[in-house]
Structure formats: C-alpha cells, structure tokens
Enzyme design. Sequence first.
Site, mmCIF file in Angstrom:
data_model
loop_
_atom_site.group_PDB
_atom_site.id
_atom_site.type_symbol
_atom_site.label_atom_id
_atom_site.label_comp_id
_atom_site.label_asym_id
_atom_site.label_seq_id
_atom_site.Cartn_x
_atom_site.Cartn_y
_atom_site.Cartn_z
ATOM 1 N N ASP A 35 -63.343 22.758 -85.051
ATOM 2 C CA ASP A 35 -64.666 22.123 -85.071
ATOM 3 C C ASP A 35 -64.723 20.947 -84.092
ATOM 4 O OD1 ASP A 35 -67.323 21.859 -85.829
ATOM 5 O OD2 ASP A 35 -66.872 20.532 -87.513
ATOM 6 N N LEU A 36 -64.259 21.180 -82.871
ATOM 7 C CA LEU A 36 -64.318 20.132 -81.850
ATOM 8 C C LEU A 36 -65.767 19.913 -81.444
ATOM 9 C CD1 LEU A 36 -61.294 21.070 -79.596
ATOM 10 C CD2 LEU A 36 -61.529 19.028 -80.999
#
Length: 202
Positions: free
Chosen positions: A27-28
Amino acid sequence: ALSYGIELCRIISYLHSIEPNPILYLDLQPRNILICQGALKLIDFDQAVTARSAKTMRERYGTEGFAAPEQYTDEPLDERTDIYAIGVLLYYMGTGAFPGREKDGRCTDRARERAQEVFARETAAVIMRCLNPQKKLRCQSAEEVLEALLHVKTGGSAQNQMPFLKVAVAGSKPGIGVTHVSLGVSSYLSGRGLSCLYRERN
C-alpha cells in the site's frame, strides 16, 4: 524525488530481504509516507503481509491509482507488486498526477511524454519500467530500482554506497541495560544522519 525514491527503495529492499519470509508492503502511497527532518519514514503497515501469505490472499486491498494491476485480479502478488507502486510514487512526486492508463494497463503516450518532460531520460525510463503492467517486464527487485536511481543521481552504484550494517546487542537477563544501549546507539546514528531500524527480540 530521486533522493526520496532512493530512501524508499532502501526501506522496501530491506523488507523484501527479510528471511525466510519477505514482507510485502502492498500500500505504498503518499499518506503512508512522512518526511521527518529530511528523512523519509514509512508508516501504516496495515496491508503488509509476508510473501508466503500473499500467495493465498483471498481479499486484496490497495489505494486506487497506486495499486498494481495484479491487486485487482487473481494473479499472485510478490515483490514486484511493490515495485509498481514505487514507480507510481516517483511519477506522482515529479508530476503531481497519476500516470494515465490504457485499457490494457499500459501507460498512455501522454503519461510517457510527461515523465520525459519532468525527469531526466534515464529516470523516466526507470519509472516507466516500474509501471509496466506485466510483472516480468518490470524491474524485478527494489535493489534493482535502487541501483538505477543511484546511478542516475550520483553516477555510481549501490556497491559504492554504505551497505546495511546489522548491530546485535544481547543480554543474559532482563534489566541489565540492553534496550537502553540499543536505543542510545540508534539515537546516535540517527543524529549522524544515518537511517536506523530498531528491532527487539525476546
């Protein structure tokens, strides 16, 4: 963007190198990154999973615009899923926008042109490679992206940079100051501008 991209790649490379089961962040996105006194910090490991667990995940999450194409399908997730998000973040840092997509998942010609307008040619090429919808055509590791960004920024490679150094502090019983010493060393190194990760194992 290059400096923060290099720091991000070092963090992701560390997570991906944890043995025997690497950690995928998955979930960058900008809200999960803090800049503290010029240093990049990655927070919110809510979606992070081990590589082994990622292969059997039924439910998948990710932030729209940053999530790799395979996060929307049944295709297995692996380290290259994070590589895609690194590419989006680099593009976003430089342009303030998301790379446009064709129906087949490839970047639009306008997105490619915009990257070449904003970034040096070599940097744009690295970003576009990270953004390839086919995992096998992306950069294959965070270390590979790190090498490419270091080469663009300094003309050198990660081989010439300071390597990761693991320092272990052990004690024979509780209360003899192991934690105090460890935190002191971490504080000292941080004060000298070196990135640190403190891990406690009992």
